[in-house]
Design a protein around this motif. Structure first.
Motif, mmCIF file in Angstrom:
data_model
loop_
_atom_site.group_PDB
_atom_site.id
_atom_site.type_symbol
_atom_site.label_atom_id
_atom_site.label_comp_id
_atom_site.label_asym_id
_atom_site.label_seq_id
_atom_site.Cartn_x
_atom_site.Cartn_y
_atom_site.Cartn_z
ATOM 1 N N GLN A 337 -18.109 -20.091 11.157
ATOM 2 C CA GLN A 337 -19.239 -19.393 10.270
ATOM 3 C C GLN A 337 -19.817 -18.365 10.552
ATOM 4 O OE1 GLN A 337 -20.640 -21.746 7.918
ATOM 5 N NE2 GLN A 337 -21.817 -20.263 7.197
ATOM 6 N N GLY A 338 -19.683 -17.208 9.605
ATOM 7 C CA GLY A 338 -20.385 -15.864 10.066
ATOM 8 C C GLY A 338 -19.402 -14.963 10.567
ATOM 9 N N LEU A 339 -18.234 -15.300 11.126
ATOM 10 C CA LEU A 339 -17.461 -14.631 11.812
ATOM 11 C C LEU A 339 -16.837 -13.398 11.125
ATOM 12 C CD1 LEU A 339 -16.356 -13.754 14.730
ATOM 13 C CD2 LEU A 339 -14.633 -15.251 14.573
ATOM 14 N N ILE A 340 -16.529 -13.706 9.555
ATOM 15 C CA ILE A 340 -15.900 -12.765 8.867
ATOM 16 C C ILE A 340 -17.081 -12.076 7.991
ATOM 17 C CG2 ILE A 340 -14.279 -12.267 7.060
ATOM 18 C CD1 ILE A 340 -12.673 -13.094 9.278
ATOM 19 N N ARG A 341 -17.375 -10.958 8.292
ATOM 20 C CA ARG A 341 -18.476 -10.204 7.412
ATOM 21 C C ARG A 341 -18.143 -9.853 6.142
ATOM 22 N NH1 ARG A 341 -22.062 -7.233 11.809
ATOM 23 N NH2 ARG A 341 -20.641 -5.796 11.312
ATOM 24 N N GLY A 342 -16.916 -9.379 5.875
ATOM 25 C CA GLY A 342 -16.554 -8.684 4.856
ATOM 26 C C GLY A 342 -15.056 -8.489 4.643
ATOM 27 N N VAL A 343 -14.484 -8.599 3.521
ATOM 28 C CA VAL A 343 -13.248 -8.329 3.372
ATOM 29 C C VAL A 343 -12.824 -7.205 2.559
ATOM 30 C CG1 VAL A 343 -10.995 -9.367 2.937
ATOM 31 C CG2 VAL A 343 -12.665 -10.922 3.799
ATOM 32 N N THR A 344 -12.246 -6.078 2.782
ATOM 33 C CA THR A 344 -11.706 -4.963 1.655
ATOM 34 C C THR A 344 -10.351 -5.308 1.747
ATOM 35 O OG1 THR A 344 -12.045 -3.549 3.542
ATOM 36 C CG2 THR A 344 -13.886 -3.880 1.990
ATOM 37 N N TYR A 345 -9.960 -4.602 0.748
ATOM 38 C CA TYR A 345 -8.282 -4.416 0.303
ATOM 39 C C TYR A 345 -8.154 -3.199 0.232
ATOM 40 C CZ TYR A 345 -4.781 -4.989 -3.179
ATOM 41 O OH TYR A 345 -3.586 -5.114 -3.961
ATOM 42 N N ARG A 346 -6.918 -2.593 1.040
ATOM 43 C CA ARG A 346 -6.361 -1.375 0.949
ATOM 44 C C ARG A 346 -5.043 -1.443 0.309
ATOM 45 N NH1 ARG A 346 -6.842 3.546 3.720
ATOM 46 N NH2 ARG A 346 -8.614 2.685 4.544
ATOM 47 N N PRO A 347 -5.146 -0.941 -1.097
ATOM 48 C CA PRO A 347 -3.729 -0.951 -1.820
ATOM 49 C C PRO A 347 -2.637 -0.145 -1.159
ATOM 50 C CG PRO A 347 -5.331 0.460 -2.751
ATOM 51 C CD PRO A 347 -5.986 -0.188 -1.806
ATOM 52 N N SER A 348 -1.502 -0.819 -1.265
ATOM 53 C CA SER A 348 -0.382 -0.197 -0.984
ATOM 54 C C SER A 348 0.157 1.006 -1.846
ATOM 55 C CB SER A 348 0.885 -0.918 -0.891
ATOM 56 O OG SER A 348 1.317 -1.618 -2.030
ATOM 57 N N LEU A 349 1.161 1.848 -1.499
ATOM 58 C CA LEU A 349 1.459 2.861 -2.497
ATOM 59 C C LEU A 349 1.956 2.102 -3.705
ATOM 60 C CD1 LEU A 349 1.904 5.916 -3.037
ATOM 61 C CD2 LEU A 349 4.365 5.369 -1.919
ATOM 62 N N ARG A 350 2.437 0.996 -3.731
ATOM 63 C CA ARG A 350 3.226 0.441 -4.731
ATOM 64 C C ARG A 350 2.031 0.036 -5.746
ATOM 65 N NH1 ARG A 350 7.650 -1.986 -7.164
ATOM 66 N NH2 ARG A 350 6.883 -3.613 -8.550
ATOM 67 N N THR A 351 0.944 -0.599 -5.026
ATOM 68 C CA THR A 351 -0.283 -0.982 -5.818
ATOM 69 C C THR A 351 -0.683 0.074 -6.262
ATOM 70 O OG1 THR A 351 -0.335 -2.859 -4.249
ATOM 71 C CG2 THR A 351 -2.323 -2.652 -5.683
ATOM 72 N N GLN A 352 -1.161 1.097 -5.857
ATOM 73 C CA GLN A 352 -1.771 2.448 -6.314
ATOM 74 C C GLN A 352 -0.798 2.936 -7.609
ATOM 75 O OE1 GLN A 352 -2.677 5.551 -3.226
ATOM 76 N NE2 GLN A 352 -2.813 3.908 -1.791
ATOM 77 N N PHE A 353 0.305 2.937 -7.277
ATOM 78 C CA PHE A 353 1.278 3.502 -8.502
ATOM 79 C C PHE A 353 0.999 2.447 -9.625
ATOM 80 C CE2 PHE A 353 5.010 2.448 -10.796
ATOM 81 C CZ PHE A 353 5.126 3.406 -11.550
ATOM 82 N N LEU A 354 0.830 1.038 -9.628
ATOM 83 C CA LEU A 354 0.697 0.307 -10.739
ATOM 84 C C LEU A 354 -0.672 0.479 -11.326
ATOM 85 C CD1 LEU A 354 2.555 -2.855 -9.297
ATOM 86 C CD2 LEU A 354 3.311 -1.609 -11.129
ATOM 87 N N ALA A 355 -1.630 0.725 -10.635
ATOM 88 C CA ALA A 355 -2.966 1.042 -11.092
ATOM 89 C C ALA A 355 -3.003 2.344 -11.664
ATOM 90 C CB ALA A 355 -4.027 0.853 -9.852
ATOM 91 N N ARG A 356 -2.279 3.494 -11.500
ATOM 92 C CA ARG A 356 -2.055 4.479 -12.320
ATOM 93 C C ARG A 356 -1.256 4.372 -13.654
ATOM 94 N NH1 ARG A 356 -4.493 8.293 -8.983
ATOM 95 N NH2 ARG A 356 -4.052 7.826 -6.766
ATOM 96 N N TYR A 357 -0.110 3.680 -13.319
ATOM 97 C CA TYR A 357 0.727 3.655 -14.503
ATOM 98 C C TYR A 357 0.467 2.434 -15.539
ATOM 99 C CZ TYR A 357 5.496 2.647 -16.222
ATOM 100 O OH TYR A 357 6.675 2.248 -16.979
ATOM 101 N N THR A 358 -0.022 1.241 -15.191
ATOM 102 C CA THR A 358 -0.234 0.190 -16.110
ATOM 103 C C THR A 358 -1.404 0.720 -17.191
ATOM 104 O OG1 THR A 358 -0.095 -1.169 -14.172
ATOM 105 C CG2 THR A 358 -0.877 -2.291 -16.299
ATOM 106 N N PRO A 359 -2.255 1.494 -17.037
ATOM 107 C CA PRO A 359 -3.460 1.534 -18.193
ATOM 108 C C PRO A 359 -2.701 2.683 -19.154
ATOM 109 C CG PRO A 359 -4.459 2.088 -16.067
ATOM 110 C CD PRO A 359 -3.028 1.777 -15.907
#
Lengths: 669, 153
Positions: A337-359
Motif C-alpha cells: 500500500q502506498g509504495l508506488i506513488r506514480g507510474v510514467t511511461y517513456r516511449p521507445s524510439l519505435r513507439t515515438q515513431f508510430l505516434a508520429r506516423y499513425t496519424p
C-alpha cells in the motif's frame, strides 16, 4: 543550498555535522557546519563508554532487528545465517558474513574509533584503511539512532570521498525503472530493472530527468563465449556490482538503440529513506555479490535496496518467488500500500515513431517511407506543416533502421543520409509540437501472474478419458490474458502438462514438459520486417508413428515471418522448423529412438481485445531417420479470459492422426 | 538453489548466444553502448575500451569517473552532447524535445524554447561534421547572450 539541507538533514544531522564535518561540501557551506572541519574542532569529544553501548545493543537485541539484517544482507537458511554479499569488504568482523551479532559489535567499536587521515581524493579506495564512519554511513546512522548517541559524540572524522559521492547522488525521490521485454533476445525477454534518483530540477528547465543518476546492479562478465556465459550466469559464476550512470545512458541504450519502452515507478519513500538507501549503496560499492540470473539478479537486489531504506518496515526481497522475474518485483512493490506513488511511461524510439506516423494520411505515410529510403526525395505539394510531420516521422524511421550504424563516428552513408533529412527538417523554422502518445498501454505489473495451474478433462482418439494437470512456473504464452505483455511474445519456463489416464501406461501421460520455451511472432508491416522464431527445450511423450508413447527429449528451433490480416485481425505466420526427438523405445515394436524432423509450420493467432485468444498451428515434417519419413501434426487452442486471474479454454492436437482434446480451467497467481 | 540452477543451466544452452547481449554496458564512454550492441561482441570488449573497468568494484565510490557530475559546467555540457549526439542533433533539427531541454538545463539556460530556435536556425553550420560538435554547440550557447546560459563558466 536550502534544497540540499532538506534531504541532507536526516542522514547528516546525525553524521555530517559532527562526524562528516567536511564530508559534504553542501554542509560545510551551511552555517551549522562551518566550524566543523577537523582543524576547527578544538578537542576530541569526551570518550564514550563503548562497552556500555555494546551492552545496550545486546540488551535491545539489535543484531536481530530486521533493519540490521537488511543492511548486512543476512538471510537465514539451511546452513545457518549467511550474508548474500560475497565480497569480504562489507564486513568488519572476521566472521561477519555469518554472524550479524559479531558484525554489529565490530561496527560499534569501529564507529567510535579514533579518526584516521581522510582518504585520498583520487584513485581506488582501500576500505580497510578507511574509518567505519566513512565506510558504513547507513549502518552508522541506524546504530547511532538506536543507541541514542548524540551526533556530537561521534569522532570528528572527515570523509571526502563519501562527500563527493553524496554531492553527486543526493536526492529526495527514487524511481524504479523497468526496461520492458526485449523480444529480439531471449535473455532480455524478461526485462530489466534499475533505480533512478531524483531531485527537483536544478534549473528553470521543466524536466531534467535525463541528467539524474541511475543505479543498477549487473554482472561483470569476463568471457566472450556465450555458452560459458550462460552457464556461469546461471550458476552464480559472475560477480555482480552496483553502478551509477546518468540516466541518459540508459535511455539511449534501452529506449533508442534497443527500442524498449521504459516504465518509471516512483516510490513512496521519504527523503530520509532515500538518503539511507544512497548511503547503503555506497556501502555496497565496496563488495560484490555472486550474480544468479534466476534468483539474486538485478531485480532482486533492487528490492534489497528498498528493504534497507525502509529500515525493517518492509521485507520485499523475501517475498519475491523463484525464479525472480523483473515484472514480479514490480508486482511485489505495487502490492505494498502506498509504495508506488506514480507510474510514467517513456516511449521507445519505435513507439515515438508510430505516434508520429499513425496519424498521417496514406499519401503522407508513403512520403515518409520514401524519405527514409531516399533522404533527398522531393517533397512537392505539401504544406509546411505537412512537410514537418513527414520529415519528423521519416527521421524516426531512419533511426530505427540505422540506429547502430549511426553510433559509428565515421561519416558513413547512413550518417550522410540522416544529416540530409535533418537539414531539410531544420530548414522549417518551427518547433515540432510535443508528441501525443494517446493512452499508455497496460502497465507491466498489471499483467496476469507468472505462475499458472490448470485442471481439465480430455478425451483421445481411442476414446480414453483423462484428467489433465497443468503447471507452469513462468511466465506467458500466446493463449494467456494479453494485458501488460508485448504482443506476440511468449516465454515459458518449467511448464508441464500431464494427461492422467489410468487406462494408459504412465509414459503416455506426459503431454509436454518444457524446461524453456520462447517464441516471438511479430507481424511485418510497412516499415519493419522482424523475424519470427521459436525455441523450445524439454520433453514429451511421442505420439508419432515412429514411437507411440515413448518418452523423449525435445529440442525445437524455428524461424520465419508473420503477417497481420488487418489491424484487429489475426496474425498469420510461416516458419521453418527443425525438431529433434530422442529417447528410449518403450517396446520392441517401436521403430525409432531418435527422430529428426524438418519442415514448414503454418500458424494463426488471434487476440480479440482482452477476452479471447486463439492459436492454431499445423506442421508437415520430413523425418529422414524414421521409416515413415513424413509426420503431420497440429495443435489448436482457444481461451476466454475472465480477468487476469482466470481463463477457460478448449485445446486439441493431433500427431499422425492420433488426436486428443481437452477442456481446461486456468488460474494465474 | 545450486541444483535447481544447474538443471536450468543445462537446458538453456540453446538460447546461449543471445544471453550475452543482456545486462548492461560495462564502461562509461559511448564505446560501451556502441560496441556492446554490435553483433558478435560481448560486454567484456566494451569494458576493455574503458579503463575504469578494472576498478569497477568501486563503480559506486569512484563515481564511474568519466560519467560523473552532470550537474553543471561547460565540461558536463560537452560530455552530455557527446553521449546524446544522435538524439540531440535530431532535437536541434526539430527545435524541441527532451534532450534539448536537458541540454538547456545542464547549460543553465533559462528558456529551452529559445535554445531550440537558436540551434535549429544554426543547424547547418553546427552539425556538418562530428568532431567538435560539442565545442560548437557550447560556443554558440555562450555567444548568444540573450539565452543567458549561466552554467557554462
Amino acid at each position: 543550498m536550502a534544497l540540499a539541507s532538506v534531504f541532507m538533514r536526516p542522514l547528516l544531522r546525525l553524521l555530517a555535522v559532527a562526524a562528516f564535518s567536511v564530508a559534504a561540501p553542501v554542509v560545510a557551506q551551511s552555517a551549522e557546519a562551518t566550524s566543523a572541519t577537523p582543524e576547527a574542532v578544538p578537542a576530541l569529544p569526551p570518550t564514550l563508554d563503548v562497552e556500555a553501548l555494546l551492552a545496550k545493543a545486546r540488551a535491545a537485541r539489535l543484531s536481530e532487528a530486521p533493519a540490521w539484517r537488511h543492511l548486512g544482507h543476512w538471510r537465514d537458511g539451511l546452513f545457518g545465517t549467511r550474508s548474500e554479499a560475497d565480497g569480504p569488504a562489507l564486513f568488519l568482523a572476521p566472521d561477519g558474513a555469518n554472524n550479524p551479532a559479531a558484525e554489529l559489535e565490530a561496527t560499534v567499536r569501529a564507529l567510535f574509533a579514533t579518526p584516521v587521515p581522510p582518504e585520498p581524493l583520487e584513485g581506488k579506495l582501500d576500505p580497510t584503511t578507511m574509518h567505519a564512519l566513512c565506510r558504513f554511513p547507513a549502518r552508522a546512522q541506524w546504530l547511532v539512532q538506536q543507541l541514542g548517541v548524540p551526533p556530537e559524540r561521534l569522532p570528528p572524522q572527515a570523509c571526502p570521498r563519501f562527500a563527493e559521492f553524496w554531492d553527486r547522488m543526493r536526492s529526495v525521490e527514487v524511481t524504479v525503472i523497468f526496461a520492458s521485454y526485449h523480444l529480439q533476445s531471449p535473455a532480455s525477454a524478461f526485462g530489466h530493472t534499475f533505480l533512478r534518483f531524483d531531485r527537483p530540477p536544478d534549473s528553470a528547465a521543466d524536466d531534467d530527468k535525463l541528467l539524474r543518476q541511475a543505479v543498477d546492479y549487473s554482472a561483470a562478465t569476463d568471457t566472450p563465449n556465450a555458452v560459458v556465459y550462460a552457464v556461469k550466469g546461471l550458476l552464480g559464476g559472475f560477480q555482480g556490482h552496483f553502478h551509477a550512470y546518468p540516466y541518459y545512458y540508459r535511455v539511449r541504450e534501452y529506449a533508442d538503440i534497443e527500442s524498449r519502452d521504459l516504465w518509471e515507478y516512483k516510490l513512496g519513500l521519504t527523503p530520509q529513506q532515500v538518503a539511507v538507501m544512497l548511503a547503503h549503496i555506497w556501502e555496497l560499492g565496496f563488495t560484490h555479490f555472486d550474480y544468479w540470473y534466476l534468483s539474486e539478479n538485478c531485480s532482486y537486489h533492487m528490492l534489497g535496496l528498498v528493504d534497507a531504506a525502509a529500515a525493517g518496515t518492509l521485507a520485499l526481497s523475501a517475498q519475491v518467488r523463484w525464479p525472480v522475474l523483473p515484472v514480479d518485483t514490480l508486482k511485489v512493490l505495487s502490492a505494498q500500500q502506498g509504495l508506488i506513488r506514480g507510474v510514467t511511461y517513456r516511449p521507445s524510439l519505435r513507439t515515438q515513431f508510430l505516434a508520429r506516423y499513425t496519424p498521417l494520411s496514406q499519401p503522407l505515410r508513403r512520403k515518409a517511407r520514401l524519405l527514409a529510403d531516399t533522404p533527398s526525395e522531393p517533397l512537392e505539394g505539401l504544406t509546411a506543416q505537412e512537410a514537418v510531420s513527414v520529415l519528423d516521422a521519416a527521421s524516426d524511421l531512419y533511426d530505427l533502421r540505422h540506429g547502430e550504424e549511426l553510433l559509428d563516428d565515421a561519416m558513413t552513408e547512413a550518417r550522410k543520409g540522416r544529416e540530409t533529412l535533418l537539414q531539410r527538417r531544420a530548414a522549417h523554422r518551427v518547433p515540432s509540437p510535443p508528441l501525443d502518445l494517446g493512452p499508455a498501454p497496460q502497465r507491466p505489473d498489471a499483467s496476469h501472474g507468472s505462475r499458472r495451474a490448470a485442471l481439465g478433462v480430455g478425451v483421445d482418439h481411442l476414446g480414453a478419458v483423462s484428467g489433465i494437470l497443468d503447471f507452469r512456473l513462468a511466465a506467458h504464452d500466446l493463449g494467456d490474458p494479453p494485458g501488460g505483455y508485448p504482443d506476440g511474445g511468449e516465454l515459458e519456463f518449467m511448464a508441464a502438462r500431464l494427461r492422467v489416464a489410468p487406462a494408459l501406461p504412465w509414459r503416455q501421460w506426459v503431454e509436454r514438459l518444457d524446461v524453456v520455451r520462447a517464441s516471438r511472432d511479430a507481424a511485418w508491416d510497412d516499415f519493419d520486417k522482424p523475424p519470427s522464431w521459436v525455441l523450445a527445450v524439454g520433453g514429451l511423450s511421442r505420439q508419432d508413428n515412429g514411437c507411440v508413447g515413448c518418452l523423449a527429449g525435445r529440442v525445437l528451433v524455428g524461424g520465419g515471418a508473420s503477417f497481420s490480416l488487418g489491424r484487429f485481425g489475426p496474425v498469420v505466420g510461416l516458419q521453418g522448423h527443425t525438431e529433434l526427438l530422442a529417447g528410449p523405445r518403450s517396446s520392441a515394436s517401436d521403430r525409432t529412438s531418435v527422430a529428426l524432423g524438418l519442415g514448414p509450420e503454418l500458424h494463426l493467432r488471434w487476440t480479440f481485445g482482452e477476452r479471447f485468444s486463439t492459436v492454431l498451428r499445423g506442421r508437415w515434417l520430413y523425418q529422414p531417420l524414421v521409416p515413415d519419413r513424413v509426420r503431420w501434426d497440429a495443435t489448436g487452442l482457444t481461451r476466454f479470459h475472465l480477468g487476469k486471474f482466470l481463463s477457460v479454454g478448449l485445446e486439441g492436437g493431433a500427431v499422425d492422426g492420433r488426436w486428443r482434446t481437452s477442456a481446461l480451467v486456468f488460474g494465474y497467481f | 538453489m545450486t541444483l535447481r540452477n544447474a538443471v536450468v543451466g543445462l537446458a538453456l544452452f540453446a538460447s546461449a548466444p543471445a544471453l550475452a547481449a543482456e545486462y548492461g554496458a560495462a564502461g562509461c564512454g559511448l564505446g560501451s553502448v556502441i560496441i556492446g550492441n554490435k553483433p558478435g561482441f560481448v560486454q567484456v570488449f566494451a569494458a576493455t575500451t574503458n579503463g575504469t573497468f578494472a576498478s569497477q568494484t568501486f563503480g559506486i565510490s569512484s563515481g564511474t569517473s568519466n560519467c560523473a557530475d552532470t550537474s553543471s559546467g561547460a565540461k558536463s555540457a560537452k560530455a552530455f552532447i557527446e553521449t546524446n549526439r544522435e538524439a540531440l542533433v535530431k532535437d536541434m533539427a526539430r527545435g524541441s524535445g527532451e534532450t534539448l531541454r536537458s541540454l538547456a538545463a545542464v547549460a543553465g539556460c533559462s528558456d529551452a524554447g529559445a535554445v531550440g530556435s537558436m540551434l535549429q536556425s544554426r543547424f547547418d553550420s553546427l552539425v556538418g561534421k562530428n568532431e567538435g560538435l560539442a565545442d560548437r554547440v557550447v560556443g554558440s550557447l555562450k555567444a548568444d547572450e540573450t539565452l543567458a546560459c549561466n552554467n557554462l563558466g
